[in-house]
Structures are given as C-alpha cells and as structure tokens.
Design a protein around this motif. Structure first.
Motif, PDB file in Angstrom:
ATOM      1  N   ARG A  23       0.819  -1.215   0.000  1.00 21.30           N
ATOM      2  CA  ARG A  23       0.000   0.000   0.000  1.00 21.30           C
ATOM      3  C   ARG A  23       0.851   1.262   0.000  1.00 21.30           C
ATOM      4  O   ARG A  23       0.325   2.359  -0.138  1.00 21.30           O
ATOM      5  CB  ARG A  23      -0.934  -0.002   1.217  1.00 21.30           C
ATOM      6  CG  ARG A  23      -1.951  -1.133   1.194  1.00 21.30           C
ATOM      7  CD  ARG A  23      -2.842  -1.109   2.423  1.00 21.30           C
ATOM      8  NE  ARG A  23      -3.698   0.063   2.448  1.00 21.30           N
ATOM      9  CZ  ARG A  23      -4.543   0.331   3.434  1.00 21.30           C
ATOM     10  NH1 ARG A  23      -4.627  -0.474   4.472  1.00 21.30           N
ATOM     11  NH2 ARG A  23      -5.303   1.413   3.407  1.00 21.30           N
ATOM     12  N   ASP A  53     -12.540  -1.904  14.520  1.00 13.62           N
ATOM     13  CA  ASP A  53     -12.182  -2.902  13.507  1.00 13.62           C
ATOM     14  C   ASP A  53     -13.384  -3.664  12.984  1.00 13.62           C
ATOM     15  O   ASP A  53     -13.398  -4.100  11.826  1.00 13.62           O
ATOM     16  CB  ASP A  53     -11.176  -3.900  14.092  1.00 13.62           C
ATOM     17  CG  ASP A  53      -9.804  -3.286  14.285  1.00 13.62           C
ATOM     18  OD1 ASP A  53      -9.635  -2.095  13.969  1.00 13.62           O
ATOM     19  OD2 ASP A  53      -8.897  -3.997  14.766  1.00 13.62           O
ATOM     20  N   TYR A  99     -10.933   1.451   8.329  1.00 18.56           N
ATOM     21  CA  TYR A  99      -9.518   1.405   8.694  1.00 18.56           C
ATOM     22  C   TYR A  99      -9.366   0.627  10.001  1.00 18.56           C
ATOM     23  O   TYR A  99     -10.072   0.901  10.966  1.00 18.56           O
ATOM     24  CB  TYR A  99      -8.953   2.822   8.892  1.00 18.56           C
ATOM     25  CG  TYR A  99      -9.096   3.715   7.693  1.00 18.56           C
ATOM     26  CD1 TYR A  99      -8.173   3.685   6.652  1.00 18.56           C
ATOM     27  CD2 TYR A  99     -10.157   4.615   7.589  1.00 18.56           C
ATOM     28  CE1 TYR A  99      -8.296   4.512   5.551  1.00 18.56           C
ATOM     29  CE2 TYR A  99     -10.290   5.446   6.488  1.00 18.56           C
ATOM     30  CZ  TYR A  99      -9.357   5.391   5.475  1.00 18.56           C
ATOM     31  OH  TYR A  99      -9.482   6.212   4.384  1.00 18.56           O
ATOM     32  N   GLN A 100      -8.438  -0.316  10.030  1.00 15.22           N
ATOM     33  CA  GLN A 100      -8.232  -1.108  11.241  1.00 15.22           C
ATOM     34  C   GLN A 100      -7.021  -0.567  11.999  1.00 15.22           C
ATOM     35  O   GLN A 100      -5.976  -1.186  12.070  1.00 15.22           O
ATOM     36  CB  GLN A 100      -8.086  -2.587  10.892  1.00 15.22           C
ATOM     37  CG  GLN A 100      -9.389  -3.186  10.372  1.00 15.22           C
ATOM     38  CD  GLN A 100      -9.326  -4.696  10.199  1.00 15.22           C
ATOM     39  OE1 GLN A 100      -8.269  -5.262   9.957  1.00 15.22           O
ATOM     40  NE2 GLN A 100     -10.465  -5.350  10.305  1.00 15.22           N
ATOM     41  N   VAL A 108      -8.018   5.227  14.767  1.00 15.82           N
ATOM     42  CA  VAL A 108      -9.261   5.419  14.023  1.00 15.82           C
ATOM     43  C   VAL A 108     -10.438   4.874  14.821  1.00 15.82           C
ATOM     44  O   VAL A 108     -11.526   5.465  14.835  1.00 15.82           O
ATOM     45  CB  VAL A 108      -9.190   4.758  12.635  1.00 15.82           C
ATOM     46  CG1 VAL A 108     -10.536   4.853  11.920  1.00 15.82           C
ATOM     47  CG2 VAL A 108      -8.105   5.415  11.795  1.00 15.82           C
ATOM     48  N   TYR A 156     -13.255  11.044   7.835  1.00 17.11           N
ATOM     49  CA  TYR A 156     -12.054  10.244   7.588  1.00 17.11           C
ATOM     50  C   TYR A 156     -11.067  10.970   6.674  1.00 17.11           C
ATOM     51  O   TYR A 156     -10.235  10.346   6.040  1.00 17.11           O
ATOM     52  CB  TYR A 156     -12.428   8.914   6.928  1.00 17.11           C
ATOM     53  CG  TYR A 156     -13.369   8.050   7.731  1.00 17.11           C
ATOM     54  CD1 TYR A 156     -12.981   7.497   8.935  1.00 17.11           C
ATOM     55  CD2 TYR A 156     -14.649   7.785   7.265  1.00 17.11           C
ATOM     56  CE1 TYR A 156     -13.845   6.699   9.672  1.00 17.11           C
ATOM     57  CE2 TYR A 156     -15.526   6.987   7.989  1.00 17.11           C
ATOM     58  CZ  TYR A 156     -15.119   6.448   9.193  1.00 17.11           C
ATOM     59  OH  TYR A 156     -15.968   5.665   9.918  1.00 17.11           O
ATOM     60  N   ILE A 199      -6.351  10.816   7.920  1.00 20.34           N
ATOM     61  CA  ILE A 199      -6.077   9.613   8.708  1.00 20.34           C
ATOM     62  C   ILE A 199      -4.584   9.282   8.609  1.00 20.34           C
ATOM     63  O   ILE A 199      -4.081   8.937   7.539  1.00 20.34           O
ATOM     64  CB  ILE A 199      -6.893   8.401   8.199  1.00 20.34           C
ATOM     65  CG1 ILE A 199      -8.392   8.694   8.280  1.00 20.34           C
ATOM     66  CG2 ILE A 199      -6.540   7.152   8.985  1.00 20.34           C
ATOM     67  CD1 ILE A 199      -8.929   8.814   9.678  1.00 20.34           C
ATOM     68  N   TRP A 255      -1.188   6.932   9.505  1.00 16.16           N
ATOM     69  CA  TRP A 255      -0.839   5.580   9.941  1.00 16.16           C
ATOM     70  C   TRP A 255       0.661   5.359   9.799  1.00 16.16           C
ATOM     71  O   TRP A 255       1.349   6.098   9.102  1.00 16.16           O
ATOM     72  CB  TRP A 255      -1.640   4.506   9.234  1.00 16.16           C
ATOM     73  CG  TRP A 255      -1.467   4.300   7.764  1.00 16.16           C
ATOM     74  CD1 TRP A 255      -0.410   3.761   7.119  1.00 16.16           C
ATOM     75  CD2 TRP A 255      -2.445   4.580   6.758  1.00 16.16           C
ATOM     76  NE1 TRP A 255      -0.659   3.681   5.770  1.00 16.16           N
ATOM     77  CE2 TRP A 255      -1.892   4.181   5.518  1.00 16.16           C
ATOM     78  CE3 TRP A 255      -3.727   5.123   6.773  1.00 16.16           C
ATOM     79  CZ2 TRP A 255      -2.589   4.312   4.322  1.00 16.16           C
ATOM     80  CZ3 TRP A 255      -4.405   5.262   5.581  1.00 16.16           C
ATOM     81  CH2 TRP A 255      -3.847   4.857   4.376  1.00 16.16           C
TER      82      TRP A 255
END
Length: 724
Positions: A455, A553, A558-559, A563, A587, A590, A592
C-alpha cells in the motif's frame, strides 16, 4: 504531462472559449431583447400564426432554441416557457418544454462536468468527501427538492450539480420529473400571455407556497420511508416501556472503551461488556506488545552497530524468554489505563462476560461466574474488534500451537524459533519479521504480491526491503503459499514462484495476512444486522437497525487503534442523541505508521493512490541523509515526500521514511486537518538540531522549486543598480 492530458486540456480550453464566444455574441448583439416579456407579448400574434401555418417546423425550431438557451445557461428560459404556452397551448406546450428543458439542463450539466468537474474534485476533493458521499446516497432526493423549490435559478443547479459525482442518468430523469410542476405553472401562464404584467406575478405567494411544499415532500417522504423501514425492522420485537441503560457497548478494545467513557462523561448510564481482558487487541496482542518487542530488538541492532557510534565492539547477553517476559511487563504496566477499576471510577458499569444481543433494545450478558443478566437499553454500540485471518492452506491444521503462530498467540512463545517463516508482507508481518530477525531467528518473509508493504509507494517498499536484506532477512516476493508439508524430518511451506514449486523449511510459521472482523457469536445473524466483511454501517456508524451502531475494527474501513478511538466519539454521540442530532464520521485526515526500521508513516495521499485516482499533484522530496541531527545520530537515511496541488502549497499527502517518522508526521497531520500549507511550515521555527527540521527543509525544497524567477531577475537588477 502526457500528450493525451495536454491534448485534453487544449480541447477544454477550445470548448470553453467557444462557449464564451457564444455568450459574448448573445450579450453583444443584444439578443436578449427578443426573449423579454414585452417582445414576446408584442409578437404573440405572429408566433401563433407561424405555429398554425407550420406546426411541426415551429415545434422543432422552438424545441431546439429552448435546448440551446438552457444548455448555454442564457437568461430567457422563463420567457420562452411562456411563449411555449402561448404558441402550443397547455398540453403540447408542457410536453415540449418539459423535454427541451431537461435535455438542455443535462447538456449544461455535462459541460460543467467536462470543463470543471475534474478540476474541482482534484482541488477540493477532501472537502467534498462528505458531499460526494451524500450525493452517492441521496443525490436524487437533493436534486428533486431543488427542482421543486424555485429558490435557486435552475441554471445554477445545472452547473453546480455538474461538478459533483451525481450520475448523468439520475440528473436527467430527476430533472424531468422535478421541473414538471414549475413548467406546468409557467406554460399555463403563457396561455394567458396578454394578461401577464410581469414575471414576478406568475408565481404568486400561494403558488410559491405550494411549490415549497412539493419541494419539502421528498425530504418528508425520505423520513417516512426511514420510519417505515425502522418499523419493519422492529416489528417482531417488543420495545420496553422503560430502559435500564442509555447505552450498552459490546467490546472493551479502543472503540469500546472510548465509547463508554464518552457516554459516562455526558452522564448517560452505560454498560461495557468484555468477555476477555479490557484493552482489546491493542493492549494485549497488538500495538503494545509488538512495540515492546520492537524496542528490545532495536537495542540489539544498535549493539551490533557499535562501530558506527565509535565503539570498538559491544555485545549483549540475552535470553529470548526474558525478552518476552519484558513484553508482558510492559503490557501489565499499561494495563491500569484500561482497567475495570479505572472505568468504573469514570462512571462506566463494566460487565466481564459474554454479550448476546437478543433484541434491538436488550442485551443478555453471561458473566464469568455463570450469572445471566439481561439489560434493556435505548441504544447499542458494537465494538467487537477483529482477529487474525488464517487462510485455508492445506496442512496448517497439522501444526502445533508453537508452530502455527499469529499476532494473537506469538506472545506466548518463550523459546525462540530457529527458523521462522512469516507469511505476509503487510505492516504486521513486516514488523514481526524484522523484530524476530534481530532477536536471532533465521527469518524468511513470503509475500504473494510483487513487493512488501504494497500500500506504500514503490520507493518506500524498496528502502525497507533493502534494509531487511542487509540485516540477513530473506524476502521472497511473488511467492504464493500452496501448502504445508513434511519432507523428511522437517516441516516446509511449499510455495509457487513463476510456475515452479519451492520448499521453505521452518520451525515456526507466523501467519500475518490480514485481520477479519468478529461477526459471530453475539446475535447479529439472528437479529438481522447486515454484515459483509464487516458490520455494514452508514456515515453515522449506524447499522440497518437504527439504534444499533458499530465502531472500530468490526466496522472498518480502517483497522487502526487511533481510528477506532476517533469513530468512538461519533458512535457514542450519535447513539445517545439520535434522532435529534447526528454527526457523519470524518475520515479526511487519517495518519498511519509501520514500525519497521526505517520507520514508515504517512497521511493523506501517496503517489500510488494519487495516480490510481487521477488526482493532479506535484511531488517534493527531501532526503533525510542531508539532515544534521540524522547524521549526528547515525540515522542518515530515509526521506520526506510531500504531495501538493500543482503550483500551490496545499498539502495532499505526506510519506515519511526514517527515524521517528511516526512522531514527525504529527506536524503534517495538524497542517492537513487545519488547512496549513507548506509556506507556513517553512515560516515556523524548528529547534536545531532535531529530526523535526526535516519537515521545514521539505517545505524549503518546495519553495525553491516555486521561486518567482522573473521577480528574482528584477531584484538582481535592483541590487546591481544599488551597487552603482
């Protein structure tokens, strides 16, 4: 820019100039005088005579002229509608105008979309995310309401809708139906053209009120439909006269804890049910233990790098079991933050046991001591989390508990596996791959895709892969797992690569190919809650049963722990205050991170996503190998990559690779959240020497690329003149 895109841009400019020329000719030649009320009234007799002499030709010419006027958004459509009534009567006039106006409006809609739609979505896409979601869900209702209420001019509606994501066919048929009432009023007025004094007199207060009521009707109808659906859902259940709780939350992970805390903070009576330990995966099997393990492994990596820091040699005597015990001590040290005692003190009723939703307003709790309790509640929030996904690979079921590992049970290990195969190249697999390799395991990472961290941008994956291989990790991409087998005295993972099979021996196999939402065992199927890969929710985190919500989750998309906590606010407030007030989850920004070394963190778009979505962007890269503090720390690797709107300092996304990347990202998260551009980051003082200066230097790199060269040339002449 490619030749296709350049050609497309030129075509847009040519069409825009052609349309502008037509409008200019209309204004310059004063053609509007022919579409005034006085002009139509003066020529009423001639128009009727022409229509009687050549009815088909008159109808076609009138139809075409009406389409052109509406397609070009020229003033005069109202007067032309009156003329239609005068020329063709109520029946034929309404029919012709109805179709001509809808076709013309659709052409204006398409022109707006082709000329401006892509640019608007690219420039303001993040701000329009909520609007686009609403248009996708209820665009027809919005448009129908606007068509029925003559508040905004119709040409404004045509152009504005063109830059949204509304489907063309939806726009056409809704316009056809929605404009019918107004068309009928004006055509009917046109049949009495000689008695009309002004256009404002056509729509009397009574008629306007009727149209407003028609416009409000779709919204009322939507509410009635929602009410009908809710009554249908609730029909087989009996609603209690009174409720024991305002809210019951199922699941004590990040989403559940924050939901319960917010509910208690605003004085609602809330029960939180958790069948295992509070804190969920993040505290017990995810974020906390993995970061504790990574920290120990990083220390060992620094010992091995002693010469880089001016040490002749260094060594560390360690025991794998003691390292894993430290991980548990870290969990235990953080555990009080998520304890029963803490949340009870905050006003949350904590129930330790298994929950089962038995009706939309009742939750049955089987406590650990065997006691069964049923609580009635006004609303329910599902925060049941997720678990590691174990694919159906033949032979996995033959492995013992210390041979088949996931992110759930790996923390129970006390003996280090000599040969570890990690199946999966995502964040979890990559983090554990590097940690175990640094702790002395011979690690092979197997990924079916062409690269790990798929990703992320390719340069990110390449940098991490190179670091892994430099540390002795075998990274196998493009390898598909087929089965687990026994060859001689050892277990092997059989993979396929380029059509050939290959065997990889292991002592333990760690499966890290993703996570799956916990959907079974607490009443969703029996109740009829709609699920797919997750619990299906709308923008308000509401399920198909209106008083049941989901967050974290189990709901996606998004896990991430942060979030889940973010969603929890929306879930709590919406569950407690619906139907009086609801908020759509945001969202747009976000962040990560993947805690490998070099650390990877990002927010917003990366290059991969921007190209996939066709979003115009510029890329600015600052290499951290140039940063003073990174050089002093012997961590001079990685980069800051910023995506911006072409020619602007507006940030579309940032990817950071390097030491403490996740910490450095916070400045960009704040900037994107509050619309701060690179110029303001450049103008902010950053402490020297720190890694955070990388953010300022990235902004400086962008600024140099956008320096006003023409102005600087004049400034150079000015200084030359000052020197004499």
């Amino acid at each position: 820019m490619s030749k296709d895109k350049q050609g497309q841009r030129w075509r847009r400019w040519l069409v825009a100039m052609a349309l502008a020329a037509l409008v200019a000719a209309y204004i310059g030649l004063d053609l509007g005088r022919y579409l005034s009320l006085d002009a139509i009234q003066a020529s009423q007799a001639e128009l009727q005579a022409w229509r009687e002499a050549r009815p088909v030709l008159a109808g076609l010419i009138y139809f075409g002229a009406y389409v052109v006027v509406t397609a070009l958004s020229l003033p005069g459509a109202a007067v032309m509608t009156l003329a239609g009534g005068a020329m063709f009567g109520l029946g034929w006039g309404t029919l012709i105008v109805s179709f001509a106006s809808s076709i013309g409006a659709t052409l204006a809609f398409l022109a707006s979309r082709w000329l401006l739609g892509g640019w608007v979505q690219a420039r303001f896409g993040d701000r329009l995310a909520t609007l686009n979601a609403g248009i996708a869900r209820d665009g027809g209702f919005y448009l129908f309401t606007l068509r029925l209420v003559p508040v905004l001019p119709f040409f404004v509606i045509n152009l504005a809708m063109g830059v949204t994501t509304l489907r063309t066919w939806t726009f056409y048929w809704v316009s056809q139906i929605g404009m019918f009432a107004g068309t009928l009023v004006y055509v009917n007025a046109g049949t009495q053209l000689g008695q009309i004094q002004s256009l404002s007199g056509i729509v009397s207060p009574g008629v306007l009120g009727s149209l407003v009521l028609l416009g409000v009707f779709p919204l009322i109808a939507r509410k009635l439909i929602d009410l009908f659906k809710a009554r249908k859902v609730y029909a087989r259940f009996k609603q209690p006269a009174r409720f024991d709780r305002n809210l019951v939350v199922i699941g004590g992970g990040s989403a559940g804890l924050v939901t319960a805390y917010i509910a208690a903070a605003i004085k609602a009576r809330v029960t939180l049910v958790e069948q295992h330990a509070l804190g969920g995966d993040c505290l017990n099997t995810g974020c906390v233990p993995s970061k504790a393990l990574i920290r120990s492994a990083k220390f060992l990596s620094h010992v091995r790098r002693a010469p880089e820091f001016g040490m002749r040699s260094a060594s560390a005597d360690f025991d794998f079991g003691e390292v894993m015990e430290r991980v548990q001590r870290v969990v235990q040290a953080i555990e009080p933050h998520d304890s029963v005692e803490r949340y009870t003190g905050l006003g949350v009723d904590v129930a330790q046991g298994r929950a089962r939703i038995v009706s939309p307003w009742a939750v049955e709790i089987t406590h650990h001591d065997g006691r069964v309790e049923t609580l009635t509640t006004r609303a329910i929030v599902i925060a049941a989390g997720a678990r590691p996904f174990v694919p159906p690979i033949p032979g996995l079921d033959r492995l013992g508990p210390t041979e088949l590992l996931t992110s759930d049970n790996v923390w129970q290990l006390r003996q280090r596996p000599a040969r570890l195969v990690v199946l999966g190249g995502g964040p979890i697999g990559s983090e554990l791959t590097q940690a175990f390799a640094r702790l002395g395991s011979q690690v092979t990472q197997v990924e079916m895709a062409a690269r790990i961290l798929g990703r992320e941008d390719e340069d990110v994956s390449a940098l991490v892969t190179a670091r892994f291989r430099a540390e002795g990790i075998t990274v196998l991409t493009g390898h598909k797992a087929l089965r687990v087998a026994v060859e001689g005295s050892q277990k092997v993972l059989v993979v396929e690569v380029e059509g050939q099979e290959r065997s990889i021996p292991f002592d333990a196999l760690l499966v890290a190919v993703g996570r799956v939402a916990n959907l079974k065992g607490y009443g969703l199927e029996e109740l009829g809650v709609t699920t797919g890969r997750t619990v299906e929710v709308n923008g308000y985190l509401q399920t198909n049963i209106p008083n049941i919500f989901a967050a974290g989750d189990v709901a996606g998309p998004y896990q991430f722990t942060h979030v889940a906590a973010h969603q929890a606010w929306y879930a709590a407030v919406n569950a407690l205050f619906d139907p009086f007030k609801k908020f759509s989850a945001d969202y747009r920004v976000i962040p990560w991170a993947t805690f490998v070394e070099p650390e990877v963190a990002r927010v917003g778009l990366n290059e991969l996503e921007a190209k996939e979505k066709g979003i115009p962007h510029e890329v600015t890269v600052y290499g951290i190998d140039d940063l003073d503090r990174a050089i002093a720390d012997s961590e001079a690797h990685g980069f800051v990559k910023v995506l911006t709107v072409p020619g602007k300092d507006k940030i579309l996304g940032v990817t950071l690779v390097g030491e403490h990347a996740a910490d450095l990202l916070a400045e960009y998260v704040l900037a994107m959240k509050h619309g701060i551009g690179l110029n303001k980051i450049l103008g902010t003082i950053h402490t020297y020497p720190t890694l955070a200066e990388a953010n300022k230097y990235a902004a400086g790199t962008w600024k140099r690329a956008h320096a006003p060269q023409a102005l600087l040339a004049w400034v150079a002449r000015f200084h030359a003149w000052r020197r004499g």
